[in-house]
Design a protein around this motif. Sequence first.
Motif, PDB file in Angstrom:
ATOM      1  N   SER A  23       0.860  -1.179   0.000  1.00 25.29           N
ATOM      2  CA  SER A  23       0.000   0.000   0.000  1.00 25.29           C
ATOM      3  C   SER A  23       0.899   1.232   0.000  1.00 25.29           C
ATOM      4  O   SER A  23       2.079   1.146   0.352  1.00 25.29           O
ATOM      5  CB  SER A  23      -0.905   0.037   1.245  1.00 25.29           C
ATOM      6  OG  SER A  23      -0.164   0.431   2.388  1.00 25.29           O
ATOM      7  N   PRO A  24       0.356   2.379  -0.355  1.00 26.67           N
ATOM      8  CA  PRO A  24       1.096   3.617  -0.127  1.00 26.67           C
ATOM      9  C   PRO A  24       1.317   3.806   1.372  1.00 26.67           C
ATOM     10  O   PRO A  24       0.511   3.340   2.185  1.00 26.67           O
ATOM     11  CB  PRO A  24       0.171   4.703  -0.689  1.00 26.67           C
ATOM     12  CG  PRO A  24      -0.770   3.991  -1.597  1.00 26.67           C
ATOM     13  CD  PRO A  24      -0.940   2.622  -1.010  1.00 26.67           C
ATOM     14  N   PHE A 133      -3.324  -5.496  -2.402  1.00 27.89           N
ATOM     15  CA  PHE A 133      -2.997  -4.069  -2.398  1.00 27.89           C
ATOM     16  C   PHE A 133      -4.080  -3.314  -1.643  1.00 27.89           C
ATOM     17  O   PHE A 133      -5.277  -3.519  -1.888  1.00 27.89           O
ATOM     18  CB  PHE A 133      -2.898  -3.530  -3.823  1.00 27.89           C
ATOM     19  CG  PHE A 133      -2.265  -2.164  -3.905  1.00 27.89           C
ATOM     20  CD1 PHE A 133      -0.889  -2.022  -3.907  1.00 27.89           C
ATOM     21  CD2 PHE A 133      -3.057  -1.020  -3.957  1.00 27.89           C
ATOM     22  CE1 PHE A 133      -0.299  -0.766  -3.972  1.00 27.89           C
ATOM     23  CE2 PHE A 133      -2.478   0.233  -4.023  1.00 27.89           C
ATOM     24  CZ  PHE A 133      -1.094   0.370  -4.036  1.00 27.89           C
ATOM     25  N   ILE A 134      -3.662  -2.452  -0.728  1.00 24.81           N
ATOM     26  CA  ILE A 134      -4.599  -1.692   0.103  1.00 24.81           C
ATOM     27  C   ILE A 134      -4.569  -0.224  -0.300  1.00 24.81           C
ATOM     28  O   ILE A 134      -3.514   0.418  -0.273  1.00 24.81           O
ATOM     29  CB  ILE A 134      -4.252  -1.844   1.595  1.00 24.81           C
ATOM     30  CG1 ILE A 134      -4.358  -3.319   1.996  1.00 24.81           C
ATOM     31  CG2 ILE A 134      -5.175  -0.986   2.460  1.00 24.81           C
ATOM     32  CD1 ILE A 134      -3.865  -3.612   3.388  1.00 24.81           C
ATOM     33  N   LEU A 135      -5.739   0.294  -0.676  1.00 26.91           N
ATOM     34  CA  LEU A 135      -5.887   1.688  -1.076  1.00 26.91           C
ATOM     35  C   LEU A 135      -6.450   2.524   0.063  1.00 26.91           C
ATOM     36  O   LEU A 135      -7.264   2.032   0.856  1.00 26.91           O
ATOM     37  CB  LEU A 135      -6.852   1.796  -2.261  1.00 26.91           C
ATOM     38  CG  LEU A 135      -6.404   1.217  -3.602  1.00 26.91           C
ATOM     39  CD1 LEU A 135      -7.601   1.139  -4.535  1.00 26.91           C
ATOM     40  CD2 LEU A 135      -5.308   2.075  -4.211  1.00 26.91           C
ATOM     41  N   PRO A 136      -6.074   3.801   0.145  1.00 29.58           N
ATOM     42  CA  PRO A 136      -6.760   4.708   1.067  1.00 29.58           C
ATOM     43  C   PRO A 136      -8.085   5.129   0.448  1.00 29.58           C
ATOM     44  O   PRO A 136      -8.293   4.979  -0.759  1.00 29.58           O
ATOM     45  CB  PRO A 136      -5.791   5.898   1.146  1.00 29.58           C
ATOM     46  CG  PRO A 136      -5.159   5.926  -0.215  1.00 29.58           C
ATOM     47  CD  PRO A 136      -5.022   4.477  -0.641  1.00 29.58           C
ATOM     48  N   PRO A 137      -9.023   5.684   1.238  1.00 32.11           N
ATOM     49  CA  PRO A 137     -10.292   6.153   0.677  1.00 32.11           C
ATOM     50  C   PRO A 137     -10.089   7.245  -0.376  1.00 32.11           C
ATOM     51  O   PRO A 137     -10.849   7.352  -1.333  1.00 32.11           O
ATOM     52  CB  PRO A 137     -11.048   6.686   1.894  1.00 32.11           C
ATOM     53  CG  PRO A 137     -10.420   5.998   3.063  1.00 32.11           C
ATOM     54  CD  PRO A 137      -8.983   5.809   2.699  1.00 32.11           C
ATOM     55  N   SER A 138      -9.055   8.067  -0.176  1.00 31.44           N
ATOM     56  CA  SER A 138      -8.701   9.114  -1.131  1.00 31.44           C
ATOM     57  C   SER A 138      -7.275   9.560  -0.823  1.00 31.44           C
ATOM     58  O   SER A 138      -6.752   9.293   0.270  1.00 31.44           O
ATOM     59  CB  SER A 138      -9.659  10.308  -1.033  1.00 31.44           C
ATOM     60  OG  SER A 138      -9.451  10.995   0.199  1.00 31.44           O
ATOM     61  N   LEU A 139      -6.654  10.260  -1.761  1.00 29.03           N
ATOM     62  CA  LEU A 139      -5.305  10.775  -1.511  1.00 29.03           C
ATOM     63  C   LEU A 139      -5.330  11.904  -0.484  1.00 29.03           C
ATOM     64  O   LEU A 139      -4.356  12.114   0.245  1.00 29.03           O
ATOM     65  CB  LEU A 139      -4.676  11.248  -2.820  1.00 29.03           C
ATOM     66  CG  LEU A 139      -4.332  10.134  -3.805  1.00 29.03           C
ATOM     67  CD1 LEU A 139      -3.721  10.704  -5.083  1.00 29.03           C
ATOM     68  CD2 LEU A 139      -3.365   9.123  -3.177  1.00 29.03           C
ATOM     69  N   LYS A 140      -6.461  12.607  -0.392  1.00 34.19           N
ATOM     70  CA  LYS A 140      -6.603  13.642   0.637  1.00 34.19           C
ATOM     71  C   LYS A 140      -6.569  13.021   2.030  1.00 34.19           C
ATOM     72  O   LYS A 140      -5.880  13.513   2.932  1.00 34.19           O
ATOM     73  CB  LYS A 140      -7.916  14.405   0.434  1.00 34.19           C
ATOM     74  CG  LYS A 140      -8.144  15.482   1.477  1.00 34.19           C
ATOM     75  CD  LYS A 140      -9.487  16.186   1.263  1.00 34.19           C
ATOM     76  CE  LYS A 140      -9.720  17.246   2.345  1.00 34.19           C
ATOM     77  NZ  LYS A 140     -11.039  17.926   2.171  1.00 34.19           N
ATOM     78  N   VAL A 141      -7.302  11.928   2.205  1.00 30.56           N
ATOM     79  CA  VAL A 141      -7.294  11.216   3.492  1.00 30.56           C
ATOM     80  C   VAL A 141      -5.901  10.679   3.791  1.00 30.56           C
ATOM     81  O   VAL A 141      -5.428  10.746   4.928  1.00 30.56           O
ATOM     82  CB  VAL A 141      -8.332  10.070   3.480  1.00 30.56           C
ATOM     83  CG1 VAL A 141      -8.162   9.170   4.701  1.00 30.56           C
ATOM     84  CG2 VAL A 141      -9.745  10.634   3.443  1.00 30.56           C
ATOM     85  N   LEU A 142      -5.232  10.155   2.783  1.00 30.94           N
ATOM     86  CA  LEU A 142      -3.872   9.645   2.965  1.00 30.94           C
ATOM     87  C   LEU A 142      -2.949  10.753   3.456  1.00 30.94           C
ATOM     88  O   LEU A 142      -2.162  10.552   4.389  1.00 30.94           O
ATOM     89  CB  LEU A 142      -3.358   9.071   1.643  1.00 30.94           C
ATOM     90  CG  LEU A 142      -1.950   8.471   1.692  1.00 30.94           C
ATOM     91  CD1 LEU A 142      -1.928   7.225   2.561  1.00 30.94           C
ATOM     92  CD2 LEU A 142      -1.460   8.141   0.283  1.00 30.94           C
ATOM     93  N   HIS A 143      -3.045  11.928   2.855  1.00 31.85           N
ATOM     94  CA  HIS A 143      -2.210  13.059   3.257  1.00 31.85           C
ATOM     95  C   HIS A 143      -2.477  13.439   4.707  1.00 31.85           C
ATOM     96  O   HIS A 143      -1.542  13.693   5.485  1.00 31.85           O
ATOM     97  CB  HIS A 143      -2.488  14.247   2.329  1.00 31.85           C
ATOM     98  CG  HIS A 143      -1.539  15.384   2.509  1.00 31.85           C
ATOM     99  ND1 HIS A 143      -1.942  16.633   2.938  1.00 31.85           N
ATOM    100  CD2 HIS A 143      -0.184  15.458   2.334  1.00 31.85           C
ATOM    101  CE1 HIS A 143      -0.894  17.424   3.020  1.00 31.85           C
ATOM    102  NE2 HIS A 143       0.189  16.747   2.650  1.00 31.85           N
TER     103      HIS A 143
END
Length: 216
Positions: A23-24, A133-143
């Motif tokens: 995952s990222p 592979f695990i994704l976040p709900p959005s890149l904004k949430v990841l940030h």
Amino acid sequence: MPHRTENDPHKFRRRGVLFVLSSPSGAGKSTIARKLLAADPFLEMSVSYTTRPMRPGEQDGVDYNFVDLERFREMVTNNEFLEWAHVFDHRYGTPRETVNAILASGRDVLFDIDWQGAQQLFQLAGGDVVRVFILPPSLKVLHERLINRGTDSTEVIDGRMSRANNEVSHWDGYDYVLVNDDVEECYESVHTILKAERLRRSRQTGLIGFIRGLNK
């Protein structure tokens, strides 16, 4: 290497699973990995070697095996890694001997590696590898998650976000892709995948003998 698990009521022998989580950074992979290891006695973590500095709270030999660049290069030359990659100006590698020892003990192996490592491992071990592979709900949430955990500078976070876009672009190189918008639900899905993969027919090496003996 064939071994038994709790999912083996008929004393079948099966091949071990090389279970990859990618995952990222900040998408929850490490949390899910810890929960899997705590809940599943037939799963053991492959502790990677790395040249990056140890972070506060980390333990050598537990979180990573920390070595200098010269030692890492020596291990590469000696073919001691199943896979290795260059990430964020540091190197990470999976020790071949450790993985073989885990499989020989009758447990499956959990890998916390990126898409490069997953690709190398799949090329080496093929059908024994399961890639999630695990994704976040959005890149904004990841940030926001990277900021809130408070372990990295703004410069490092910006680098991780830049790399996250590249990592997400490799989602189609995985067998399963999950969105971690609820860590408990995501963990349950990951554990379900692991248990189902253990029962895959191609891994049940003792199944043929059982079928032959049905008419006896």
